[in-house]
Structure formats: structure tokens, C-alpha cells
Design a protein around this motif. Structure first.
Motif, PDB file in Angstrom:
ATOM      1  N   ALA A  55       0.830  -1.202   0.000  1.00 42.69           N
ATOM      2  CA  ALA A  55       0.000   0.000   0.000  1.00 42.69           C
ATOM      3  C   ALA A  55       0.866   1.255   0.000  1.00 42.69           C
ATOM      4  N   ILE A  56       1.925   1.244   0.787  1.00 40.80           N
ATOM      5  CA  ILE A  56       2.810   2.414   0.828  1.00 40.80           C
ATOM      6  C   ILE A  56       3.581   2.530  -0.480  1.00 40.80           C
ATOM      7  N   ALA A  57       3.932   1.424  -1.111  1.00 42.91           N
ATOM      8  CA  ALA A  57       4.559   1.481  -2.440  1.00 42.91           C
ATOM      9  C   ALA A  57       3.587   2.069  -3.458  1.00 42.91           C
ATOM     10  N   ASN A  58       2.311   1.706  -3.379  1.00 44.45           N
ATOM     11  CA  ASN A  58       1.306   2.303  -4.268  1.00 44.45           C
ATOM     12  C   ASN A  58       1.172   3.798  -3.995  1.00 44.45           C
ATOM     13  N   LEU A  59       1.198   4.171  -2.724  1.00 48.90           N
ATOM     14  CA  LEU A  59       1.158   5.584  -2.347  1.00 48.90           C
ATOM     15  C   LEU A  59       2.354   6.326  -2.940  1.00 48.90           C
ATOM     16  N   GLU A  60       3.535   5.719  -2.834  1.00 47.94           N
ATOM     17  CA  GLU A  60       4.742   6.337  -3.396  1.00 47.94           C
ATOM     18  C   GLU A  60       4.607   6.546  -4.902  1.00 47.94           C
ATOM     19  N   ALA A  61       3.996   5.606  -5.594  1.00 49.27           N
ATOM     20  CA  ALA A  61       3.824   5.731  -7.046  1.00 49.27           C
ATOM     21  C   ALA A  61       2.903   6.892  -7.397  1.00 49.27           C
ATOM     22  N   VAL A  62       1.841   7.072  -6.623  1.00 45.53           N
ATOM     23  CA  VAL A  62       0.939   8.207  -6.868  1.00 45.53           C
ATOM     24  C   VAL A  62       1.680   9.508  -6.620  1.00 45.53           C
ATOM     25  N   LEU A  63       2.432   9.590  -5.538  1.00 50.62           N
ATOM     26  CA  LEU A  63       3.205  10.799  -5.247  1.00 50.62           C
ATOM     27  C   LEU A  63       4.263  11.047  -6.320  1.00 50.62           C
ATOM     28  N   ALA A  64       4.938   9.984  -6.759  1.00 47.00           N
ATOM     29  CA  ALA A  64       5.994  10.119  -7.771  1.00 47.00           C
ATOM     30  C   ALA A  64       5.446  10.661  -9.087  1.00 47.00           C
ATOM     31  N   ALA A  65       4.193  10.371  -9.391  1.00 50.74           N
ATOM     32  CA  ALA A  65       3.578  10.913 -10.615  1.00 50.74           C
ATOM     33  C   ALA A  65       3.519  12.433 -10.576  1.00 50.74           C
ATOM     34  N   GLU A  66       3.641  13.000  -9.387  1.00 55.13           N
ATOM     35  CA  GLU A  66       3.666  14.456  -9.214  1.00 55.13           C
ATOM     36  C   GLU A  66       5.048  14.959  -8.814  1.00 55.13           C
ATOM     37  N   GLY A  67       6.064  14.083  -8.895  1.00 58.19           N
ATOM     38  CA  GLY A  67       7.421  14.484  -8.551  1.00 58.19           C
ATOM     39  C   GLY A  67       7.663  14.581  -7.054  1.00 58.19           C
ATOM     40  N   LEU A  68       6.848  13.910  -6.260  1.00 60.51           N
ATOM     41  CA  LEU A  68       6.964  13.954  -4.810  1.00 60.51           C
ATOM     42  C   LEU A  68       7.317  12.583  -4.261  1.00 60.51           C
ATOM     43  N   GLY A  69       7.688  12.544  -2.982  1.00 65.48           N
ATOM     44  CA  GLY A  69       8.004  11.294  -2.304  1.00 65.48           C
ATOM     45  C   GLY A  69       7.403  11.291  -0.914  1.00 65.48           C
ATOM     46  N   LEU A  70       7.686  10.243  -0.169  1.00 66.29           N
ATOM     47  CA  LEU A  70       7.139  10.129   1.183  1.00 66.29           C
ATOM     48  C   LEU A  70       7.592  11.277   2.086  1.00 66.29           C
ATOM     49  N   GLU A  71       8.737  11.861   1.792  1.00 70.29           N
ATOM     50  CA  GLU A  71       9.229  12.978   2.606  1.00 70.29           C
ATOM     51  C   GLU A  71       8.349  14.225   2.478  1.00 70.29           C
ATOM     52  N   HIS A  72       7.465  14.250   1.476  1.00 69.40           N
ATOM     53  CA  HIS A  72       6.560  15.387   1.282  1.00 69.40           C
ATOM     54  C   HIS A  72       5.206  15.184   1.956  1.00 69.40           C
ATOM     55  N   VAL A  73       4.982  14.004   2.514  1.00 71.95           N
ATOM     56  CA  VAL A  73       3.707  13.700   3.159  1.00 71.95           C
ATOM     57  C   VAL A  73       3.649  14.391   4.513  1.00 71.95           C
ATOM     58  N   VAL A  74       2.551  15.128   4.735  1.00 69.70           N
ATOM     59  CA  VAL A  74       2.378  15.834   6.000  1.00 69.70           C
ATOM     60  C   VAL A  74       1.310  15.194   6.883  1.00 69.70           C
ATOM     61  N   LYS A  75       0.435  14.375   6.290  1.00 65.57           N
ATOM     62  CA  LYS A  75      -0.651  13.751   7.055  1.00 65.57           C
ATOM     63  C   LYS A  75      -1.063  12.454   6.392  1.00 65.57           C
ATOM     64  N   THR A  76      -1.230  11.410   7.191  1.00 67.04           N
ATOM     65  CA  THR A  76      -1.797  10.165   6.687  1.00 67.04           C
ATOM     66  C   THR A  76      -2.990   9.771   7.546  1.00 67.04           C
ATOM     67  N   THR A  77      -3.899   9.061   6.924  1.00 69.87           N
ATOM     68  CA  THR A  77      -4.962   8.377   7.646  1.00 69.87           C
ATOM     69  C   THR A  77      -4.817   6.915   7.292  1.00 69.87           C
ATOM     70  N   CYS A  78      -4.702   6.079   8.307  1.00 67.27           N
ATOM     71  CA  CYS A  78      -4.480   4.649   8.124  1.00 67.27           C
ATOM     72  C   CYS A  78      -5.666   3.890   8.686  1.00 67.27           C
ATOM     73  N   PHE A  79      -6.050   2.850   7.964  1.00 68.96           N
ATOM     74  CA  PHE A  79      -7.210   2.046   8.329  1.00 68.96           C
ATOM     75  C   PHE A  79      -6.755   0.607   8.546  1.00 68.96           C
ATOM     76  N   LEU A  80      -7.074   0.053   9.705  1.00 66.65           N
ATOM     77  CA  LEU A  80      -6.740  -1.329  10.049  1.00 66.65           C
ATOM     78  C   LEU A  80      -8.026  -2.103  10.313  1.00 66.65           C
ATOM     79  N   THR A  81      -8.091  -3.326   9.817  1.00 64.73           N
ATOM     80  CA  THR A  81      -9.264  -4.144  10.120  1.00 64.73           C
ATOM     81  C   THR A  81      -9.201  -4.698  11.529  1.00 64.73           C
ATOM     82  N   ASP A  82      -8.006  -4.766  12.097  1.00 63.07           N
ATOM     83  CA  ASP A  82      -7.852  -5.276  13.469  1.00 63.07           C
ATOM     84  C   ASP A  82      -6.882  -4.357  14.210  1.00 63.07           C
ATOM     85  N   VAL A  83      -7.409  -3.529  15.093  1.00 61.13           N
ATOM     86  CA  VAL A  83      -6.533  -2.598  15.816  1.00 61.13           C
ATOM     87  C   VAL A  83      -5.557  -3.340  16.724  1.00 61.13           C
TER      88      VAL A  83
END
Length: 126
Positions: A55-83
Motif C-alpha cells: 500500500a505504501i509502495a502504491n502511495l509512493e507511485a501516486v506521489l511520484a507521478a507528481e514528482g513527490l516522495g514520502l518525505e513530502h507527506v504531512v498527514k496520513t490516515t491509516c485504516f486497520l481491520t484489526d486494531v
């Protein structure tokens, strides 16, 4: 006035419904929820750690399409089926995101189709 633009990243899992992988607007990029599936085969990875990595690799690919990387992320929302799996998820997350870690919310949810994890993010262009 800037227009919002759809982000289409070939290296990320394709949307499975009516949504964009991400939207770019001015200096912001907002992503849709990314899941732990292989972007080529569409197959869901086995186990939580593998789904978090994919999932994070997919996220990186979306960011890379805009010339960005994980270092540009300021906020995430994460969803777990089992906390109860929070510690396993958090260990992988910490390994992949650079310091300083983004602000984050993590919630327990019911996800369909064998999904154990999903992540969405806000990034800012420098």
C-alpha cells in the motif's frame, strides 16, 4: 486560478470504483486510499506487513507521478481491520516513512475483500 488535476499513476494499483488515485491542487496532493495489492496483477498481498508495504509502495507511485516522495507527506490516515495489529503495522510504517514522521490518524474499520490495511495521504509540494 489553479485548477485541480487528476493524478494517474501507472505504477500504482488502478482505482476499483469511481474515484481518482489522487488530486493535485496548487501545492497540495491528496491521495485516495491505497491498498496492499500488486499494481500489475491486482492480487492482494498475503498478511498485514506485506499489505502495508504494498500500500505504501502504491502511495509512493501516486506521489511520484507528481514528482513527490514520502518525505513530502504531512498527514496520513491509516485504516486497520484489526486494531490489535497496530504494533505490527506501526513497525513497518516507521521503517518506510522518513523522519519527521507525518501527522497520522489510525482507525479500526471493516474493509472488504480481504483487505487488512489502507492508507491515504496529504502531501505538500515544496
Amino acid at each position: 486560478m489553479s485548477a485541480r488535476r487528476e493524478i494517474v499513476a501507472k505504477g500504482a494499483a488502478a482505482p476499483s470504483a469511481s474515484y481518482s488515485q489522487g488530486i493535485a491542487f496548487e501545492n497540495m496532493v491528496v491521495t485516495a486510499g491505497q491498498v496492499g495489492s500488486d499494481p500489475v496483477t491486482g492480487e492482494l498481498k498475503d498478511g498485514l506487513a506485506a499489505q502495508v508495504r504494498a500500500a505504501i509502495a502504491n502511495l509512493e507511485a501516486v506521489l511520484a507521478a507528481e514528482g513527490l516522495g514520502l518525505e513530502h507527506v504531512v498527514k496520513t490516515t491509516c485504516f486497520l481491520t484489526d486494531v490489535g495489529d497496530f504494533a505490527e503495522f506501526d513497525a513497518v510504517y516507521r521503517e518506510l516513512f522518513p523522519e519527521p514522521l507525518p501527522a497520522r490518524s489510525t482507525v479500526g474499520v471493516a474493509l472488504a475483500g480481504g483487505l487488512l490495511f489502507e492508507i491515504e495521504a496529504w502531501a505538500v509540494r515544496p
